[in-house]
Design a protein around this motif. Structure first.
Motif: not given
Lengths: 250, 250
Positions: B194-198, B239-242
């Motif tokens: 999920r994170t790599m997709r974001d 995730d928070r940084a994104l």
């Protein structure tokens, strides 16, 4: 000097008065998977039979080469050692081995001639008369409350132990991959520390044990060259996201 | 301190998409003869079935207690180690053990939780996707010209080696760390995807081989419970940084 493969051809699997032809076919398959070739059937109840052929699968050649004998004595002719499989102790046979010990003894003896492993019927195992024709008994260590292996499953376990004893380990070729160089790995760890600092996840002032723990994790895995590239690619994409976040705020 | 018998109850035999119900019954019998009790069936093609019951013989209790799952992930939930049986080499799983080595490792790990041995279909074995969910592969040393053991026969050999290892295990060192459970690891992989997709690093429309490669990397390392927490902490901070980046842009 005999090779391990040659030793296996001197092992004779003898099935006495087998009831179910499917088990004969499954036994043939078990033999062939372990490189054994000699199957001897003493007075089988139904044989030949389509169930035997079906269960033999790719080992129909071993099944078709099986010798059918009227008596156990005939089946054992020419053997230097006969080992009877038995789930229970017999008074009439002195030597008792586990399957693993029996396999080692069998392989030790093939330099002198053929060695037989003798299996009784599905329902009752070996008769006392049959057991008394063996020099030793072997048992498969099993659940004391239910030790009743299917006949072909028992043949499979013994054939497997014999192959192991013959020290014939087939199978896998060595893994072919390019391990990462130490400096690539060190570069990865530096990059990760920098990115985690920028993320606010890692505080160099209070490092705790984060970096050594990550180093230990990736040491265990023995990283490949290409994997280091993938991981650095992930870090670089995090770095870009952080940069966007910062420029967005300004 | 666990006894050898208790250790055996923590071994889970997982059969994936078995075609022939007779093999399921024969596998249940193989388990019980060696004191194993946990049979798990992933999407069996025909089950329940009279052939399964017939071949189970005196092990109908183990058969009836078998758990049926829709997916392999479900079958592996709570396991600390999953070992896939495979006759051939797989690129995506690093660790490869012989059946004997696998049994020793399995018994070493049961001090931390359940251990799964995973078997594929009769015809094709494990799929690459199934194999990539295992931390290690095991093979049964066999005839290089014909290594095709019947499924239940392969289960019998592994169950036998596990019983032998459990009896001998006094001498083996117990694990000194807490391995991550399979579902923790699955959760980590989902989070990472999920994170790599974001991040834009991973495109689910064109996945290439990124996820299997990462699974392989982390399978080899056999993650600890605490390490999974660290890695998820890193992902959460990304995730928070994104999120900050996104809100900054708006």
């Amino acid at each position: 000097m005999t090779t391990a493969e040659e030793r296996l051809t001197r092992i004779r699997i003898v099935l006495c008065q087998t009831s179910h032809p499917g088990n004969i076919g499954a036994a043939a398959r078990a033999l062939k998977t372990m490189g054994l070739a000699q199957l001897v059937l003493v007075a089988p109840q139904k044989y030949p039979h389509p169930d035997a052929t079906a269960r033999a699968s790719g080992a129909v050649d071993v099944l078709e080469a099986a010798r059918v004998c009227a008596t156990l004595d005939e089946a054992l002719a020419g053997c230097v050692l006969a080992i009877g499989l038995s789930a229970r102790h017999r008074e009439l046979v002195g030597q008792v081995w586990s399957a693993r010990e029996a396999a080692v003894e069998a392989i030790r003896h093939v330099s002198a001639g053929d060695v037989a492993l003798v299996f009784g019927t599905e329902m009752f195992g070996l008769t006392n008369d049959e057991a008394s024709r063996c020099q030793a008994l072997a048992y498969i260590p099993s659940n004391p409350d239910y030790g009743s292996l299917n006949l072909a499953a028992a043949v499979q376990v013994l054939a497997y132990e014999i192959r192991m004893a013959a020290a014939l380990v087939g199978g896998y070729a060595a893994l072919t991959y390019r391990p990462a160089a130490q400096d690539e790995i060190a570069g990865l760890h530096r990059h990760a520390a920098r990115t985690m600092r920028d993320l606010g996840f890692f505080n160099p002032e209070r490092p705790r044990r984060l970096l050594p723990r990550l180093r230990r994790l990736f040491s265990r895995t023995r990283l490949e060259h290409e994997e280091v590239n993938i991981l650095r690619g992930i870090l670089a994409s995090v770095d870009r996201a952080l940069k966007r976040a910062r420029s967005g705020k300004d």
